[in-house]
Write a protein that holds these residues in place. Structure first.
Motif, PDB file in Angstrom:
ATOM      1  N   LEU A 115       0.853  -1.326   0.093  1.00 55.44           N
ATOM      2  CA  LEU A 115      -0.057  -0.013  -0.262  1.00 55.44           C
ATOM      3  C   LEU A 115       0.920   1.278  -0.138  1.00 55.44           C
ATOM      4  CD1 LEU A 115      -2.673  -1.251   2.610  1.00 55.44           C
ATOM      5  CD2 LEU A 115      -2.965  -1.092   0.030  1.00 55.44           C
ATOM      6  N   ALA A 116       1.812   1.406   0.551  1.00 55.65           N
ATOM      7  CA  ALA A 116       2.923   2.541   0.635  1.00 55.65           C
ATOM      8  C   ALA A 116       3.513   2.716  -0.534  1.00 55.65           C
ATOM      9  CB  ALA A 116       3.893   2.152   1.899  1.00 55.65           C
ATOM     10  N   ALA A 117       3.819   1.634  -1.158  1.00 56.90           N
ATOM     11  CA  ALA A 117       4.322   1.696  -2.830  1.00 56.90           C
ATOM     12  C   ALA A 117       3.294   2.501  -3.445  1.00 56.90           C
ATOM     13  CB  ALA A 117       4.546   0.423  -3.215  1.00 56.90           C
ATOM     14  N   GLY A 118       2.266   2.501  -3.135  1.00 58.86           N
ATOM     15  CA  GLY A 118       1.114   3.100  -4.245  1.00 58.86           C
ATOM     16  C   GLY A 118       0.821   4.498  -3.681  1.00 58.86           C
ATOM     17  N   ALA A 119       1.106   4.909  -2.463  1.00 61.43           N
ATOM     18  CA  ALA A 119       0.825   5.941  -1.807  1.00 61.43           C
ATOM     19  C   ALA A 119       1.370   7.265  -2.345  1.00 61.43           C
ATOM     20  CB  ALA A 119       1.004   5.775  -0.323  1.00 61.43           C
ATOM     21  N   PRO A 120       0.947   8.367  -2.263  1.00 61.63           N
ATOM     22  CA  PRO A 120       1.439   9.415  -2.736  1.00 61.63           C
ATOM     23  C   PRO A 120       2.645   9.992  -1.715  1.00 61.63           C
ATOM     24  CG  PRO A 120      -0.605  10.323  -1.868  1.00 61.63           C
ATOM     25  CD  PRO A 120      -0.627   8.768  -2.079  1.00 61.63           C
ATOM     26  N   GLY A 121       3.515  10.774  -2.039  1.00 60.44           N
ATOM     27  CA  GLY A 121       4.735  11.096  -1.116  1.00 60.44           C
ATOM     28  C   GLY A 121       4.203  11.803  -0.053  1.00 60.44           C
ATOM     29  N   HIS A 122       3.331  12.551  -0.038  1.00 59.74           N
ATOM     30  CA  HIS A 122       2.742  13.337   1.273  1.00 59.74           C
ATOM     31  C   HIS A 122       1.964  12.533   2.317  1.00 59.74           C
ATOM     32  CE1 HIS A 122      -0.680  13.660  -1.544  1.00 59.74           C
ATOM     33  NE2 HIS A 122      -1.334  13.860  -0.202  1.00 59.74           N
ATOM     34  N   VAL A 123       1.880  11.361   2.129  1.00 64.48           N
ATOM     35  CA  VAL A 123       1.137  10.417   2.928  1.00 64.48           C
ATOM     36  C   VAL A 123       2.076   9.282   3.495  1.00 64.48           C
ATOM     37  CG1 VAL A 123      -0.721   8.770   3.353  1.00 64.48           C
ATOM     38  CG2 VAL A 123      -1.091  10.899   1.938  1.00 64.48           C
ATOM     39  N   THR A 124       2.299   9.262   4.844  1.00 66.11           N
ATOM     40  CA  THR A 124       2.943   7.825   5.242  1.00 66.11           C
ATOM     41  C   THR A 124       2.278   6.928   5.888  1.00 66.11           C
ATOM     42  OG1 THR A 124       4.916   9.532   5.678  1.00 66.11           O
ATOM     43  CG2 THR A 124       4.995   7.427   6.619  1.00 66.11           C
ATOM     44  N   ILE A 125       2.331   5.735   5.687  1.00 64.87           N
ATOM     45  CA  ILE A 125       1.602   4.476   6.289  1.00 64.87           C
ATOM     46  C   ILE A 125       2.628   3.837   7.362  1.00 64.87           C
ATOM     47  CG2 ILE A 125       0.370   2.494   5.751  1.00 64.87           C
ATOM     48  CD1 ILE A 125       0.044   3.540   2.840  1.00 64.87           C
ATOM     49  N   PHE A 126       1.966   3.566   8.386  1.00 65.17           N
ATOM     50  CA  PHE A 126       2.630   2.833   9.527  1.00 65.17           C
ATOM     51  C   PHE A 126       1.722   1.687   9.909  1.00 65.17           C
ATOM     52  CE2 PHE A 126       3.892   7.306  10.235  1.00 65.17           C
ATOM     53  CZ  PHE A 126       5.107   7.451  10.445  1.00 65.17           C
ATOM     54  N   CYS A 127       2.519   0.501  10.363  1.00 67.65           N
ATOM     55  CA  CYS A 127       1.543  -0.758  10.522  1.00 67.65           C
ATOM     56  C   CYS A 127       2.364  -1.362  11.803  1.00 67.65           C
ATOM     57  CB  CYS A 127       1.587  -1.629   9.368  1.00 67.65           C
ATOM     58  SG  CYS A 127       0.705  -3.106   9.416  1.00 67.65           S
ATOM     59  N   GLU A 128       1.469  -2.009  12.564  1.00 67.97           N
ATOM     60  CA  GLU A 128       2.085  -2.675  13.776  1.00 67.97           C
ATOM     61  C   GLU A 128       1.044  -3.752  13.944  1.00 67.97           C
ATOM     62  OE1 GLU A 128       3.111  -0.163  16.734  1.00 67.97           O
ATOM     63  OE2 GLU A 128       1.019   0.702  17.016  1.00 67.97           O
ATOM     64  N   ALA A 129       1.659  -5.034  14.551  1.00 73.01           N
ATOM     65  CA  ALA A 129       0.641  -6.046  14.863  1.00 73.01           C
ATOM     66  C   ALA A 129       1.340  -6.857  15.846  1.00 73.01           C
ATOM     67  CB  ALA A 129       0.484  -6.726  13.816  1.00 73.01           C
ATOM     68  N   ASP A 130       0.460  -7.511  17.038  1.00 77.79           N
ATOM     69  CA  ASP A 130       1.044  -8.186  18.031  1.00 77.79           C
ATOM     70  C   ASP A 130       1.359  -9.823  17.565  1.00 77.79           C
ATOM     71  OD1 ASP A 130       0.676  -6.440  19.882  1.00 77.79           O
ATOM     72  OD2 ASP A 130      -1.405  -7.043  20.491  1.00 77.79           O
ATOM     73  N   PRO A 131       2.159 -10.464  17.820  1.00 76.93           N
ATOM     74  CA  PRO A 131       2.334 -11.871  17.478  1.00 76.93           C
ATOM     75  C   PRO A 131       1.046 -12.635  17.509  1.00 76.93           C
ATOM     76  CG  PRO A 131       4.042 -11.017  18.919  1.00 76.93           C
ATOM     77  CD  PRO A 131       3.150 -10.183  19.065  1.00 76.93           C
ATOM     78  N   GLY A 132       1.133 -13.337  16.544  1.00 77.79           N
ATOM     79  CA  GLY A 132      -0.075 -14.507  16.506  1.00 77.79           C
ATOM     80  C   GLY A 132      -0.180 -14.839  15.316  1.00 77.79           C
ATOM     81  N   GLU A 133      -1.226 -15.961  15.037  1.00 77.82           N
ATOM     82  CA  GLU A 133      -1.818 -16.404  13.603  1.00 77.82           C
ATOM     83  C   GLU A 133      -3.120 -16.144  13.154  1.00 77.82           C
ATOM     84  OE1 GLU A 133       1.139 -20.371  12.939  1.00 77.82           O
ATOM     85  OE2 GLU A 133      -1.016 -20.507  14.308  1.00 77.82           O
ATOM     86  N   LEU A 134      -3.295 -15.766  12.013  1.00 77.86           N
ATOM     87  CA  LEU A 134      -4.634 -15.568  11.418  1.00 77.86           C
ATOM     88  C   LEU A 134      -5.035 -16.871  10.484  1.00 77.86           C
ATOM     89  CD1 LEU A 134      -4.358 -11.690  10.550  1.00 77.86           C
ATOM     90  CD2 LEU A 134      -5.731 -12.721  12.552  1.00 77.86           C
ATOM     91  N   GLN A 135      -6.095 -17.309  10.481  1.00 79.25           N
ATOM     92  CA  GLN A 135      -6.446 -18.041   9.542  1.00 79.25           C
ATOM     93  C   GLN A 135      -6.590 -17.679   8.214  1.00 79.25           C
ATOM     94  OE1 GLN A 135      -7.459 -21.434   9.802  1.00 79.25           O
ATOM     95  NE2 GLN A 135      -7.533 -21.425  12.062  1.00 79.25           N
ATOM     96  N   ALA A 136      -6.412 -18.106   7.159  1.00 82.84           N
ATOM     97  CA  ALA A 136      -6.083 -17.557   5.710  1.00 82.84           C
ATOM     98  C   ALA A 136      -7.347 -16.706   5.551  1.00 82.84           C
ATOM     99  CB  ALA A 136      -6.088 -18.535   4.900  1.00 82.84           C
ATOM    100  N   ALA A 137      -8.648 -17.231   5.598  1.00 81.33           N
ATOM    101  CA  ALA A 137      -9.840 -16.416   5.458  1.00 81.33           C
ATOM    102  C   ALA A 137      -9.737 -15.186   6.451  1.00 81.33           C
ATOM    103  CB  ALA A 137     -11.042 -17.468   5.663  1.00 81.33           C
ATOM    104  N   GLN A 138      -9.326 -15.077   7.599  1.00 82.16           N
ATOM    105  CA  GLN A 138      -9.406 -14.168   8.249  1.00 82.16           C
ATOM    106  C   GLN A 138      -8.454 -13.078   7.756  1.00 82.16           C
ATOM    107  OE1 GLN A 138      -8.532 -16.047  12.006  1.00 82.16           O
ATOM    108  NE2 GLN A 138     -10.118 -15.403  12.879  1.00 82.16           N
ATOM    109  N   ALA A 139      -7.241 -13.532   7.488  1.00 83.14           N
ATOM    110  CA  ALA A 139      -6.401 -12.607   6.789  1.00 83.14           C
ATOM    111  C   ALA A 139      -6.615 -11.792   5.435  1.00 83.14           C
ATOM    112  CB  ALA A 139      -4.904 -13.463   6.767  1.00 83.14           C
ATOM    113  N   SER A 140      -7.333 -12.587   4.952  1.00 81.93           N
ATOM    114  CA  SER A 140      -8.120 -11.922   3.425  1.00 81.93           C
ATOM    115  C   SER A 140      -8.964 -11.045   3.711  1.00 81.93           C
ATOM    116  CB  SER A 140      -8.881 -13.115   2.581  1.00 81.93           C
ATOM    117  OG  SER A 140      -9.117 -12.567   1.482  1.00 81.93           O
ATOM    118  N   ALA A 141      -9.901 -11.156   4.842  1.00 83.94           N
ATOM    119  CA  ALA A 141     -10.873 -10.204   4.967  1.00 83.94           C
ATOM    120  C   ALA A 141     -10.287  -8.899   5.746  1.00 83.94           C
ATOM    121  CB  ALA A 141     -11.887 -10.820   5.974  1.00 83.94           C
ATOM    122  N   VAL A 142      -9.058  -9.032   6.520  1.00 85.21           N
ATOM    123  CA  VAL A 142      -8.419  -8.121   7.283  1.00 85.21           C
ATOM    124  C   VAL A 142      -7.636  -7.290   6.280  1.00 85.21           C
ATOM    125  CG1 VAL A 142      -6.454  -7.439   8.445  1.00 85.21           C
ATOM    126  CG2 VAL A 142      -7.946  -9.049   9.490  1.00 85.21           C
TER     127      VAL A 142
END
Length: 379
Positions: A259-286
């Motif tokens: 997503l950051a690769a497609g964002a304009p230069g004036h917008v910064t994207i941050f992402c963080e997540a706790d350790p853990g597993e998601l089912q594939a279907a859950q990951a797709s929805a997220v």
């Protein structure tokens, strides 16, 4: 001939008798090499087998011996220093020509071994017993053998145990072979899917550039975002060795980079997540929800190239055994809705569908300082 005779007189012994070449030697060697085991590092599973064989048979030496074209190589060994020997020292090359089990109580009394360097020299081996290692196609690739420095015989129990352990050696070799084949097939599948992803993504970008209708452009952009999220999910699933679960932090990191690769230069994207597993279907929805929120923020929250930030977090909720997905920005211009970046309503529909897939609850909060969206769902 005279020179050979002179050597016999001088040394008092004949040359070692080499075993006959197996009748299906080419197929046998091909089978051996298909396991990719020769010259590999020691492995505990095989070391445990020779250690157990030595203890059960009460012998100082035990070997997993693989008979190659011009040598025998030991995958595991107890009480024997060399990693390999030439075939003139190999009793196993004789044993693979016999039945499933070969026992030589006194090597000095057997014409196949009376002149073997292991018998006439160090370590003065006098006893040999070996259970053949037989591949599923019937080809013998070596033996699990035990050796002693005094003549003796094994008990029926010891013979049976040695044969059982030899089958276990083959099970381990077969398991490693199947895993290697599956990994190769998975890598090939991954390569082909990635090529397909790249081709489709290029076609989508080309179509977007040619289309003039704003609604059509929005729909194509939505499809491209969804496609990118699926590609990230595929990459993460392949990295998990084909399991149906993904690591939440790793997946969101990949998605945010996309997503950051497609964002304009004036917008910064941050992402963080706790350790853990998601089912594939859950990951797709997220991935669907995050992609649409980010696209909506980029399009509406930062007018006139206003600098801003988008933050994505995924936290474990221990008290509810669930997850909390938070998407927020510090911009303006959402217009009081998180409907998605497109004007057709498809983005809103996708986000609603994704929340339903998670059996979750979506809430929003908009203000002068930005937009906040929360999705709670069970693990």
């Amino acid at each position: 001939m005279r020179a050979a005779a002179a050597r016999r007189v001088k040394t008092g012994r004949r040359r070692p008798i080499l075993a006959d070449t197996p009748s299906e030697q080419d197929e046998r060697l091909e089978t051996l090499h298909s396991y990719n085991v020769l010259d590999t590092e020691a492995e505990a599973d095989f070391d445990d087998i020779v250690d157990l064989a030595s203890k059960i048979c009460e012998t100082p030496v035990s070997l997993i011996s693989l008979v190659d074209e011009k040598r025998q190589w030991f995958k595991a060994r107890v009480g024997f220093e060399p990693q390999e020997t030439t075939l003139d020292q190999s009793v196993c090359s004789h044993a693979i020509l016999d039945g499933d089990f070969t026992e030589i109580p006194d090597m000095g009394a057997d014409p196949r071994t009376v002149d073997n360097p292991l018998y006439v020299g160090d370590p003065r081996v006098k006893f040999y017993a070996g259970a053949k290692l037989v591949a599923p196609n019937g080809q013998p690739i070596g033996t699990l053998c035990v050796l002693d420095t005094k003549p003796r015989t094994l008990t029926d129990f010891q013979r049976q145990a040695l044969q059982t352990l030899s089958r276990h050696v083959m099970m381990q070799l077969e398991l490693r072979k199947k895993i290697r084949i599956e990994e190769a097939l998975r890598a090939e599948m991954d390569h082909r899917v990635k090529n397909s992803f790249q081709t489709i993504a290029s076609l989508l970008r080309m179509a977007t550039r040619k289309v003039q209708d704003p609604d059509a452009k929005d729909v194509l952009a939505l499809v491209e975002r969804r496609f990118g999220a699926v590609a990230s999910l595929h990459s993460e699933l392949m990295g998990q060795g084909g399991k149906s679960k993904v690591q939440a932090a790793s997946y969101l990191e990949q998605l945010s980079k996309l997503l950051a690769a497609g964002a304009p230069g004036h917008v910064t994207i941050f992402c963080e997540a706790d350790p853990g597993e998601l089912q594939a279907a859950q990951a797709s929805a997220v991935g669907m929800i995050v992609s649409e929120f980010v696209a909506n923020s980029i399009k509406h929250a930062f007018p006139e190239d206003r600098a801003g930030e988008i933050k994505i977090s995924l936290r474990r909720q221990v008290e509810t055994d669930g997850w909390l997905l938070e998407c927020r920005d510090n911009g303006r211009g959402h217009g009081g809705t998180v409907a998605g970046a497109d004007s057709t309503g498809l983005g809103r529909m996708l986000m609603s569908t994704a929340t339903e897939q998670l059996n979750g609850r979506l809430t929003t909060d908009f203000g002068a300082d930005g937009a906040l969206m929360r999705v709670c769902f069970r693990a």
